[in-house]
Motif scaffolding. Structure first.
Motif, PDB file in Angstrom:
ATOM      1  N   GLN A  32      67.474  28.316  22.917  1.00  0.00           N
ATOM      2  CA  GLN A  32      68.920  28.330  23.063  1.00  0.00           C
ATOM      3  C   GLN A  32      69.389  27.057  22.338  1.00  0.00           C
ATOM      4  O   GLN A  32      68.908  25.962  22.632  1.00  0.00           O
ATOM      5  CB  GLN A  32      69.299  28.289  24.554  1.00  0.00           C
ATOM      6  CG  GLN A  32      70.752  27.965  24.819  1.00  0.00           C
ATOM      7  CD  GLN A  32      71.676  29.004  24.189  1.00  0.00           C
ATOM      8  OE1 GLN A  32      71.400  30.200  24.175  1.00  0.00           O
ATOM      9  NE2 GLN A  32      72.787  28.530  23.618  1.00  0.00           N
ATOM     10  N   ILE A  33      70.267  27.217  21.377  1.00  0.00           N
ATOM     11  CA  ILE A  33      70.694  26.059  20.592  1.00  0.00           C
ATOM     12  C   ILE A  33      72.076  25.591  21.076  1.00  0.00           C
ATOM     13  O   ILE A  33      72.996  26.399  21.206  1.00  0.00           O
ATOM     14  CB  ILE A  33      70.777  26.401  19.095  1.00  0.00           C
ATOM     15  CG1 ILE A  33      69.433  26.950  18.613  1.00  0.00           C
ATOM     16  CG2 ILE A  33      71.180  25.163  18.289  1.00  0.00           C
ATOM     17  CD1 ILE A  33      69.438  27.447  17.183  1.00  0.00           C
ATOM     18  N   ILE A  34      72.169  24.290  21.357  1.00  0.00           N
ATOM     19  CA  ILE A  34      73.466  23.712  21.752  1.00  0.00           C
ATOM     20  C   ILE A  34      73.803  22.616  20.749  1.00  0.00           C
ATOM     21  O   ILE A  34      72.935  21.807  20.395  1.00  0.00           O
ATOM     22  CB  ILE A  34      73.411  23.114  23.171  1.00  0.00           C
ATOM     23  CG1 ILE A  34      72.883  24.140  24.173  1.00  0.00           C
ATOM     24  CG2 ILE A  34      74.791  22.618  23.587  1.00  0.00           C
ATOM     25  CD1 ILE A  34      72.717  23.580  25.574  1.00  0.00           C
ATOM     26  N   VAL A  35      75.035  22.617  20.275  1.00  0.00           N
ATOM     27  CA  VAL A  35      75.446  21.630  19.284  1.00  0.00           C
ATOM     28  C   VAL A  35      76.621  20.831  19.828  1.00  0.00           C
ATOM     29  O   VAL A  35      77.573  21.409  20.361  1.00  0.00           O
ATOM     30  CB  VAL A  35      75.884  22.324  17.975  1.00  0.00           C
ATOM     31  CG1 VAL A  35      76.318  21.282  16.947  1.00  0.00           C
ATOM     32  CG2 VAL A  35      74.761  23.171  17.410  1.00  0.00           C
ATOM     33  N   PHE A  36      76.538  19.494  19.695  1.00  0.00           N
ATOM     34  CA  PHE A  36      77.668  18.663  20.082  1.00  0.00           C
ATOM     35  C   PHE A  36      78.273  18.008  18.852  1.00  0.00           C
ATOM     36  O   PHE A  36      77.558  17.403  18.045  1.00  0.00           O
ATOM     37  CB  PHE A  36      77.224  17.574  21.070  1.00  0.00           C
ATOM     38  CG  PHE A  36      76.778  18.129  22.382  1.00  0.00           C
ATOM     39  CD1 PHE A  36      77.720  18.545  23.318  1.00  0.00           C
ATOM     40  CD2 PHE A  36      75.433  18.273  22.680  1.00  0.00           C
ATOM     41  CE1 PHE A  36      77.311  19.083  24.540  1.00  0.00           C
ATOM     42  CE2 PHE A  36      75.021  18.797  23.884  1.00  0.00           C
ATOM     43  CZ  PHE A  36      75.963  19.205  24.822  1.00  0.00           C
ATOM     44  N   GLY A  37      79.566  18.147  18.694  1.00  0.00           N
ATOM     45  CA  GLY A  37      80.273  17.482  17.600  1.00  0.00           C
ATOM     46  C   GLY A  37      81.319  16.562  18.187  1.00  0.00           C
ATOM     47  O   GLY A  37      82.088  16.967  19.066  1.00  0.00           O
ATOM     48  N   GLU A  38      81.324  15.331  17.693  1.00  0.00           N
ATOM     49  CA  GLU A  38      82.279  14.366  18.218  1.00  0.00           C
ATOM     50  C   GLU A  38      83.690  14.710  17.762  1.00  0.00           C
ATOM     51  O   GLU A  38      84.657  14.569  18.482  1.00  0.00           O
ATOM     52  CB  GLU A  38      81.865  12.991  17.704  1.00  0.00           C
ATOM     53  CG  GLU A  38      82.517  11.835  18.416  1.00  0.00           C
ATOM     54  CD  GLU A  38      82.073  10.520  17.791  1.00  0.00           C
ATOM     55  OE1 GLU A  38      82.742   9.521  18.039  1.00  0.00           O
ATOM     56  OE2 GLU A  38      81.077  10.507  17.051  1.00  0.00           O
ATOM     57  N   GLU A  39      83.786  15.200  16.503  1.00  0.00           N
ATOM     58  CA  GLU A  39      85.096  15.546  15.960  1.00  0.00           C
ATOM     59  C   GLU A  39      85.542  16.899  16.515  1.00  0.00           C
ATOM     60  O   GLU A  39      84.711  17.736  16.859  1.00  0.00           O
ATOM     61  CB  GLU A  39      85.032  15.624  14.436  1.00  0.00           C
ATOM     62  CG  GLU A  39      84.829  14.278  13.782  1.00  0.00           C
ATOM     63  CD  GLU A  39      84.804  14.406  12.265  1.00  0.00           C
ATOM     64  OE1 GLU A  39      85.826  14.815  11.707  1.00  0.00           O
ATOM     65  OE2 GLU A  39      83.763  14.130  11.663  1.00  0.00           O
ATOM     66  N   PRO A  40      86.854  17.127  16.575  1.00  0.00           N
ATOM     67  CA  PRO A  40      87.331  18.411  17.081  1.00  0.00           C
ATOM     68  C   PRO A  40      87.194  19.525  16.045  1.00  0.00           C
ATOM     69  O   PRO A  40      87.523  20.667  16.324  1.00  0.00           O
ATOM     70  CB  PRO A  40      88.813  18.139  17.390  1.00  0.00           C
ATOM     71  CG  PRO A  40      89.182  16.992  16.525  1.00  0.00           C
ATOM     72  CD  PRO A  40      87.949  16.174  16.301  1.00  0.00           C
ATOM     73  N   LEU A  41      86.694  19.201  14.867  1.00  0.00           N
ATOM     74  CA  LEU A  41      86.657  20.180  13.782  1.00  0.00           C
ATOM     75  C   LEU A  41      85.226  20.600  13.472  1.00  0.00           C
ATOM     76  O   LEU A  41      84.296  19.816  13.570  1.00  0.00           O
ATOM     77  CB  LEU A  41      87.272  19.583  12.513  1.00  0.00           C
ATOM     78  CG  LEU A  41      88.729  19.161  12.623  1.00  0.00           C
ATOM     79  CD1 LEU A  41      89.114  18.321  11.419  1.00  0.00           C
ATOM     80  CD2 LEU A  41      89.611  20.385  12.746  1.00  0.00           C
ATOM     81  N   LEU A  42      85.104  21.863  13.068  1.00  0.00           N
ATOM     82  CA  LEU A  42      83.835  22.403  12.615  1.00  0.00           C
ATOM     83  C   LEU A  42      83.395  21.640  11.363  1.00  0.00           C
ATOM     84  O   LEU A  42      84.217  21.176  10.598  1.00  0.00           O
ATOM     85  CB  LEU A  42      84.080  23.869  12.261  1.00  0.00           C
ATOM     86  CG  LEU A  42      82.916  24.826  12.225  1.00  0.00           C
ATOM     87  CD1 LEU A  42      82.214  24.855  13.562  1.00  0.00           C
ATOM     88  CD2 LEU A  42      83.435  26.223  11.894  1.00  0.00           C
ATOM     89  N   ALA A  43      82.068  21.540  11.182  1.00  0.00           N
ATOM     90  CA  ALA A  43      81.506  20.790  10.052  1.00  0.00           C
ATOM     91  C   ALA A  43      82.243  21.090   8.751  1.00  0.00           C
ATOM     92  O   ALA A  43      82.542  22.245   8.454  1.00  0.00           O
ATOM     93  CB  ALA A  43      80.033  21.152   9.889  1.00  0.00           C
TER      94      ALA A  43
END
Lengths: 834, 122
Positions: A32-43
């Motif tokens: 199960q892959i979980i991704v955290f991004g600090e920015e509110p925008l998709l890469a």
């Protein structure tokens, strides 16, 4: 079986690239892959960040879509900062909660380095890294005229360009004696400085800022160590990057002396369950501040997680080609000539503002490095010489001198070895490009779609184009869409002509819309179109001469001129009695027997005259033709489904048989394969088929446009939880739209990739009926289903048609050149010694 | 000197298939016979043996024209052979024999070299 958890911290270019590389690999199924991004925008694409001021929006710059993430079942948490990694408990903490992990990937990237200057915390002192930073710069620039960039490197000049695009008078302050000290030498830096100054950007080199104080005529005043000063309304610090290693430090992972998370060549940190890639990772005391090496690390890690023993990051080429403020700048390999014994060739045209330098090995045979300012024309050629160790020509200086009468001895695409890297972002070699062209890609767009070449930084666009065009030319592919010399139309256009004008024979069509007498390209193509439109028997008198030999004799010709026979076995389900008949027939005619990948039986070695006799027997036992010879539906593979399997959730065999019976005989631009799996275990490998159906608790998920073969492609998820009826009408529409609009010999994958708008467009047409032709497509399919006939049954019952199956029309003898031998208990042709 | 030949009856006109080929057996081996009704003359005969694949298959290829020249494409590896000269368009040094053919009443005759009785040339 419960899945393990893979957490990725960071949703930047490299983090996203890792997901792209990993998501379709076998190992991904276990996580199960979980991704955290600090920015509110998709890469998004940070390389082309300054285009944000040129009118591009986040969605233009975005690298993926939310749909993609949900399709791959990746749990994406944007705007959620990770605050802590607990290595002992193996969990990460965010402001929202705790998340346990089995494997952790740090793709935290870097942050802009702001020199420790007094006053650097002033609200109009900014940085240049994220879209939020750009919004802040924009806000700060509102109503003012001047801006200064601190940093004359690659990023600094990009930032200066951004300020210029905002309409500011931009100035650059650099601590070193020249611009781009890493990539350029003194002369190159000087040429660049002059060119940039000419473009209205003032450049101050050898300036050390001591402090920043409120200004008199502008918001800020920068004081320099040489007692000069500069007034400006805003300052952008773009003086380099520092690895974002805060979380790793706190978690007591090994960190380099000057920052950076230490990784080995498999991208593992000092904790074997934590991996780091991209600008946060320190490999051999080195941080790579370019996107291509980050992508290489991402690929390496994806392979390592799949237990590929050979995967290793072994450093990266740092050559760069840029257009900074409109000025070409290129730097290749050992640009400063630090290799022992290296010699230089320099060309400096001060009037034109061109500077070129080649660094050559002591023996004069190899190119070690190069610098280009003002004209990147020779860049691609020089890079290929350097990367592939190609021996230099007799007068290497001609490579950088301005073109003379005789022309520059350009390194044509032919001179490149197959291993030559064309696109380093996506690791595409010339060999990869040749492979996809060999597999059917016939234009630049499809090569890009297949290989992803030139979809990263885009620096290789020109080189890619020349390689593709050269390869196509070599294969005699005309870029023109004309079918062949007899018809100045594409297949789709011919389809319309046939349909609209009610044309029923090849002769009518070529007389009215073509010239000459046709050939082996247009005749079968038109035969296929006529079959789709009118569905007459392929051996009707008018159609006989059109068919490829396989269609003419309704069997597959093998290398010695004999044929193989494949009766239809819908869904791969067969009774023992029918299986016995196959065995008896094979034995009687001494046919080599092999099980196919499509769950049926192939009988090899029948002579032409034996075909009707064999089929008479097969038809009597209840078999139908399997169309293995046609550009048409081949098989619908299935797993055993919920009638037997403990895990099955639907009756996949019944659905496969239904689909095979429905679409058998459908003539298409290329073969069509299907499969139906009874549960998500996917034993029927449906995702590798043109049409793939996977059972769910609530119905069927439909995948389209997959294929195996030379360039395997997973099908795209097209619709979920369909009822039987919805499934069938959706497939009707997809197939009919394909048959009507695809080019000759385009599988569904190539067709879809060539559709303007691709998968999204296809969904609109089929699911939302955007062209308003959904009903018509279904009705057309219905009429084809209604007029199906078993071609072999019709043929064996017609004495005239049977006459075609004589080896020699005037003699009973068998073909004299066929020679046989025996192997593993069966007959096979004698292979001639090479 | 030209080898001696004879005109053998090989099949009926009704055996011919328009715009397509059939194979006939002759005293000189297998021959592919093509009937292209829109051309004059409409009959073409070349060796049935495909030197590129080593199989007797040329009569089963698709006929057509390339820049006006009537050709058949080998059904195995798709090389084109001129129906006028037997020349393979893809390989300069590959050529199949060509025979003259004519319609005699409702039968077709081929001009076949007389085996073993040809005059010594050179």
């Amino acid at each position: 079986m419960s899945k393990k958890t893979l957490i990725v911290i960071g949703n930047g270019m490299v983090g996203h690239h890792f997901l792209e590389q990993f998501a379709d690999t076998p190992a991904a199924a276990h996580y199960q892959i979980i991704v955290f991004g600090e920015e509110p925008l998709l890469a998004y694409d940070r390389v082309h960040l300054s285009e944000y001021f040129g009118g591009s929006t986040h969605s233009d710059l975005a690298l993926g879509t939310l749909d993609w993430y949900s399709e791959k079942a990746i749990d994406l948490h944007l705007d959620e900062e990770v605050t802590r990694i607990d290595r002992h408990q193996r969990q990460v903490t965010t402001l929202q909660g705790n998340y346990p992990y089995d494997e952790l990937v740090l793709a935290t990237g870097s942050y802009p380095f702001v020199p420790p200057i007094e006053g650097n915390d002033h609200p109009h002192c900014l940085v240049y890294r994220t879209l939020a930073d750009l919004d802040a710069i924009k806000a700060s620039a509102d109503g003012v005229k001047n801006g200064v960039v601190v940093g004359g490197g690659l990023l600094g000049l990009e930032a200066a360009n951004a300020l210029k695009q905002l309409g500011l008078q931009a100035q650059v302050v650099e601590f070193a004696p020249r611009l781009m000290p890493v990539q350029l030498d003194t002369d190159g830096g000087a040429v660049l400085k002059r060119k940039i100054t000419e473009l209205g950007v003032q450049v101050h080199t050898e300036k050390a800022t001591t402090d920043i104080v409120p200004g008199e005529r502008a918001r800020l005043r920068m004081n320099f160590s040489d007692d000069t000063h500069l007034e400006t309304d805003l300052i952008v610090f773009s003086a380099g990057i520092r690895p974002q290693d805060t979380l790793a430090r706190a978690a007591e992972l090994e960190i380099g002396e000057r920052g950076g998370i230490v990784v080995d060549s498999r991208c593992a940190t000092s904790d074997p369950h934590i991996h780091a890639i991209g600008e946060c990772a320190l490999w051999e005391q080195r941080i790579y501040g370019l996107v291509a090496p980050g992508y290489t690390m991402a690929r390496t890690l994806a392979a390592c997680l799949n237990n590929d023993p050979d995967a290793a990051f072994t450093g990266a080429d740092m050559s760069t080609k840029l257009k900074l403020l409109g000025v070409d700048v290129g730097s290749i390999g050992d640009a400063h000539g630090q290799t022992e014994g290296a010699r230089n060739i320099r060309f400096n045209d001060e009037a034109a503002g061109h500077y070129s330098r080649m660094v050559i090995s002591a023996d004069g045979k190899k190119l070690l490095g190069a610098i280009l300012v003002g004209d990147n024309g020779p860049y691609d050629t020089l890079l290929q010489y350097a990367l592939n160790d190609i021996e230099l020509p007799e007068h290497p200086e001609t490579l950088i001198l301005p073109e003379s009468e005789g022309g520059t001895p350009a390194l044509g695409p032919d001179a490149l070895p197959d291993t030559a890297a064309i696109c380093s972002c996506h690791n595409v070699s010339k060999g990869n490009i040749c492979d996809v062209i060999e597999a059917g890609c016939s234009d630049l767009a499809s090569v890009k779609a297949q290989t992803k070449a030139s979809t990263g930084c885009g620096g290789c666009a020109a080189l890619l184009k020349s390689v593709v065009e050269n390869e196509l030319e070599k294969r005699g592919v005309e870029v023109s869409k004309d079918l062949c010399e007899h018809f100045p139309y594409s297949r789709q256009e011919l389809f319309h002509l046939v349909k609209v004008n009610g044309i029923r024979t090849f002769n009518t069509l070529i007389r009215s819309h073509g010239k000459g007498r046709g050939c082996e390209i247009c005749k079968p193509t038109v035969a296929s179109i006529l079959a789709t439109c009118w569905n007459e028997h392929i051996l009707a008198t008018d159609h006989v001469p059109l068919q490829d030999t396989n269609d003419t004799f309704m069997a597959n010709m093998q290398k010695n001129g004999t044929y193989s026979i494949v009766p239809r076995i819908p869904g791969g389900e067969i009774t023992p009695d029918k299986l016995i008949v196959l065995g008896q027939v094979a034995k009687e005619y001494n046919l080599y027997t092999k099980i196919t990948g499509g769950q049926r039986v192939d009988l090899f070695g029948a002579t032409l005259s034996e075909l009707p006799e064999i089929w008479e027997k097969l038809i009597a036992a209840g078999f139908e033709t399997g169309h293995a010879y046609g550009k048409s539906l081949r098989t619908v593979k299935s797993c055993v489904g919920n009638t037997w399997c403990r895990y099955g959730v639907q009756d996949s065999v019944a659905m496969a048989i239904f689909l095979e019976d429905r679409y058998k005989g459908l003539r298409a631009p290329h073969k069509i394969k299907m499969a139906v799996s009874g549960c998500t275990r996917e034993c029927a490998e449906a995702q590798s088929k043109d049409i793939g159906v996977i059972a769910t608790e609530n119905g069927w998920n439909l995948y389209v446009c997959g294929n195996g073969g030379m360039r395997p492609r997973h099908g795209d998820l097209f619709a979920i939880d369909l009822s039987d009826q919805e499934l069938i009408s959706t497939i009707d529409r997809v197939l009919m739209f394909y048959v009507r609009t695809a080019d000759r010999l385009h599988r569904t994958s190539v067709w879809m990739e060539n559709l303007e708008g691709g998968l999204g467009y296809l969904k609109q047409v089929v699911l939302e009926d955007s062209l308003g032709m959904g009903q018509e497509l279904e009705a057309h399919m219905e009429s084809l289903v209604g007029t199906y006939q078993c071609e072999w049954k019709t043929a064996v019952e017609d004495p005239e048609k049977r006459k075609r199956f004589r080896e020699f029309v005037n003699d009973e003898r068998k073909d004299p050149v066929q020679q046989w031998t025996e192997e593993r208990g069966q007959r096979r042709p004698v292979t001639e010694p090479a | 000197m030209k080898p001696r030949t004879q005109w053998d009856i090989v099949c009926d006109v009704s055996d011919l298939v328009p715009d397509s080929g059939i194979a006939v057996w002759t005293s000189n081996g297998p021959v592919a016979l093509f009937y292209l009704p829109e051309r004059l003359p409409a009959l073409f005969a070349i060796g049935h043996f495909d030197p590129c694949s080593g199989a007797d298959v040329l009569a089963r290829g698709i006929t057509g024209d390339i820049k006006g020249e009537p050709v058949v494409a080998s059904p195995i590896y798709k090389q084109h052979f001129s129906l006028l000269t037997g020349q393979c368009l893809e390989h300069e040094d590959v050529r199949v024999p060509v025979f003259r053919a004519l319609v005699d009443g409702d039968q077709v005759r081929l001009e076949i070299p007389v085996a073993g009785r040809s005059e010594q040339a050179a």
